[in-house]
Design a protein around this motif. Structure first.
Motif, short mmCIF file in Angstrom:
data_model
loop_
_atom_site.label_atom_id
_atom_site.label_comp_id
_atom_site.label_asym_id
_atom_site.label_seq_id
_atom_site.Cartn_x
_atom_site.Cartn_y
_atom_site.Cartn_z
N MET A 167 0.83 -1.20 0.00
CA MET A 167 0.00 0.00 0.00
C MET A 167 0.86 1.25 0.00
O MET A 167 0.50 2.27 -0.56
N GLU A 171 1.88 4.22 -3.86
CA GLU A 171 1.53 5.62 -3.79
C GLU A 171 2.73 6.46 -4.20
O GLU A 171 3.83 6.29 -3.69
N ALA A 184 -2.46 8.36 1.62
CA ALA A 184 -3.34 7.33 1.06
C ALA A 184 -3.31 6.04 1.89
O ALA A 184 -4.35 5.41 2.08
N PHE A 188 -6.65 4.61 3.64
CA PHE A 188 -7.17 3.29 3.26
C PHE A 188 -7.40 2.42 4.50
O PHE A 188 -8.45 1.77 4.64
N LYS A 321 -8.57 2.72 -5.93
CA LYS A 321 -7.29 2.25 -5.39
C LYS A 321 -6.87 0.92 -6.00
O LYS A 321 -5.70 0.70 -6.31
N LYS A 324 -5.54 1.45 -9.47
CA LYS A 324 -4.21 2.05 -9.45
C LYS A 324 -3.16 1.01 -9.11
O LYS A 324 -2.03 1.05 -9.63
N CYS A 325 -3.51 0.06 -8.26
CA CYS A 325 -2.57 -0.99 -7.89
C CYS A 325 -2.32 -1.93 -9.06
O CYS A 325 -1.19 -2.39 -9.27
N TYR A 381 -2.99 -5.41 -1.01
CA TYR A 381 -3.57 -4.07 -0.96
C TYR A 381 -5.06 -4.11 -0.60
O TYR A 381 -5.54 -3.25 0.12
#
Length: 442
Positions: A167, A171, A184, A188, A321, A324-325, A381
């Motif tokens: 995580m 970022e 972030a 989260f 999220k 994005k991962c 994540y």
């Protein structure tokens, strides 16, 4: 006969100035005019310059950029520019023809006291000593936090960077200050914990005047309102959550159901939107079925029932999220959003956690597009393994294949538009084929 005074020549014997004096005075006026024009020009450039833009170009909402990104390189550079401009302005107004090397001495001698003190306190040497330059602060970041390509795909060998939480690795410092990449990871974790505070029970058992179909009609109407008012998707998701949590505690009559939905949209708009619609707009979309006092009273009632705690985790934020991962394109993310938004009007999904619903929607979108697997990065994540999502993925695929509400097509019509890549027209997976895909995903 005496010569008239007005007829005397300008050769120095009369009252008019000589040619040399006139030339010098004209030149002095021109120099002063050029200096004042240059000073005004610099003041205008400083006024138009945005403190959040290092290039000095005008930018909207620059104050927000300063608040959300206070320790980044942009405010540091703007501070230097303002100090330079202030120092130049004071030096021009006080010492017009002599530029000394020591700015602080000149400012203290001839400039205003407040302006000179401000320039001496926040001069360039102080900025360089107090704040590390941008290159020195940002160079170590990719070495410590930057994920490798193999780690992003989930097929790399264990290395030193794999010991850190994923995580934190994904970022990066973004140019957009509203993203809040520095926080972030904490955000989260915080939203995952808040999911446990907002469980939804089977509240339709105690609702005697409304049904699941009525709720589906209400949510379908709320989707149309979100489109007409051009509200964000976060507003829609939060409004539906507010309706569910309110109905879980209060018995509702069917003639007040639309009032609850419109009031929930009003509250969510105030929470999510920069410029929320006014009360008259929400009265208008209800076809003036309710009075202004009724809407305001319902707003107070909803907020009081929920103890004014409306920061409820929604699946839409988790989807962003996860995408994005996994580094997927916008079309795959939009397909996942379409699947997730279909569940809003289905009462059978209200008891599912927002993070798990988002993970399952994203998992199904990956398989429909055949663009990737549920990697170790996604597991770490999201907090869910692929096997934890199989049952919910099957239900979502069944929802896509067989429409429960044939007349409620607001979501499907919305995502059939070219703006949303027409993801609603994406072919669904056969149930037997999905079973094989899930077996191979273990």
């Amino acid at each position: 006969m005496p010569v008239p005074r007005d007829s005397r020549s300008a050769n120095g014997k009369g009252l008019r100035p000589s040619k040399t004096q006139a030339t010098e005075s004209t030149r002095g006026e021109a120099v002063r005019a050029m200096e004042s024009q240059e000073t005004d020009k610099e003041e205008n450039s400083q006024a138009k310059r945005s403190p959040s833009s290092p290039q000095g170009a005008p930018r909207k909402r620059s104050a927000f950029g300063d608040l959300t990104n206070a320790h980044q390189n942009q405010p540091t550079q703007s501070k230097k520019e303002v100090v330079k401009g202030t120092a130049k302005k004071v030096l021009r107004s006080t010492v017009a023809h002599d530029f000394s090397k020591n700015n602080e001495i000149n400012l203290k001698k001839s400039g205003p006291k407040s302006l000179a003190e401000e320039a001496s306190v926040s001069s360039e040497p102080t900025v360089k000593e107090g704040l590390m330059p941008v290159q020195e602060r940002e160079e170590p970041v990719p070495v410590q936090k930057g994920p490798s390509v193999q780690e992003a795909s989930g097929a790399g060998q264990p290395g030193p960077s794999e010991q850190m939480p994923r995580m934190e690795n994904i970022e990066k410092v973004e140019e957009d200050p509203y993203i809040g990449a520095e926080y972030a990871k904490e955000i989260f974790k915080y939203m995952r914990k808040r999911e446990e505070i907002f469980p939804i029970s089977n509240y339709m058992v105690k609702q005697h005047d409304i049904s699941k179909d009525m709720r589906a009609i209400l949510v379908d109407w709320m989707v149309e309102v979100q489109e007409n008012f051009e509200l964000t998707h976060e507003t829609l998701y939060l409004a539906v959550k507010l309706v569910d949590h309110y109905l879980m505690q209060v018995v509702c009559l069917r003639d007040k159901l639309q009032l609850i939905g419109s009031t929930a949209l009003l509250i969510a708009s105030k929470f999510e939107e920069r410029c929320p619609p006014c009360i008259d707009d929400f009265l208008y979309i209800c076809d003036d079925a309710y009075q202004r006092e009724e809407l305001l009273s319902m707003e107070i009632n909803i907020l009081h029932t929920l103890n004014y705690d409306i920061n409820i985790p929604i699946a839409y934020r988790f989807l962003r999220k996860f995408a994005k991962c996994a580094h997927v394109n916008m079309e795959t993310l939009t397909l996942a959003r379409f699947i997730c938004e279909l569940t809003l009007q289905e009462y059978d999904y209200v008891q599912e956690r927002a993070s798990k619903l988002a993970a399952s929607s994203f998992f199904l979108a990956l398989k429909m597009k055949n663009v990737g697997k549920w990697t170790r990065s996604l597991e770490r994540y999201s907090g869910y393994r692929s096997t934890d999502l199989f049952s919910l993925v099957k239900r979502l695929n069944f929802l896509l294949t067989y429409q429960h509400h044939d007349k409620l097509k607001a979501v499907r019509t919305k995502y059939s538009h070219k703006i949303f890549f027409e993801v609603a027209k994406t072919p669904t997976l056969d149930m037997l084929k999905l079973e094989d895909i899930l077996k191979n995903s273990v």
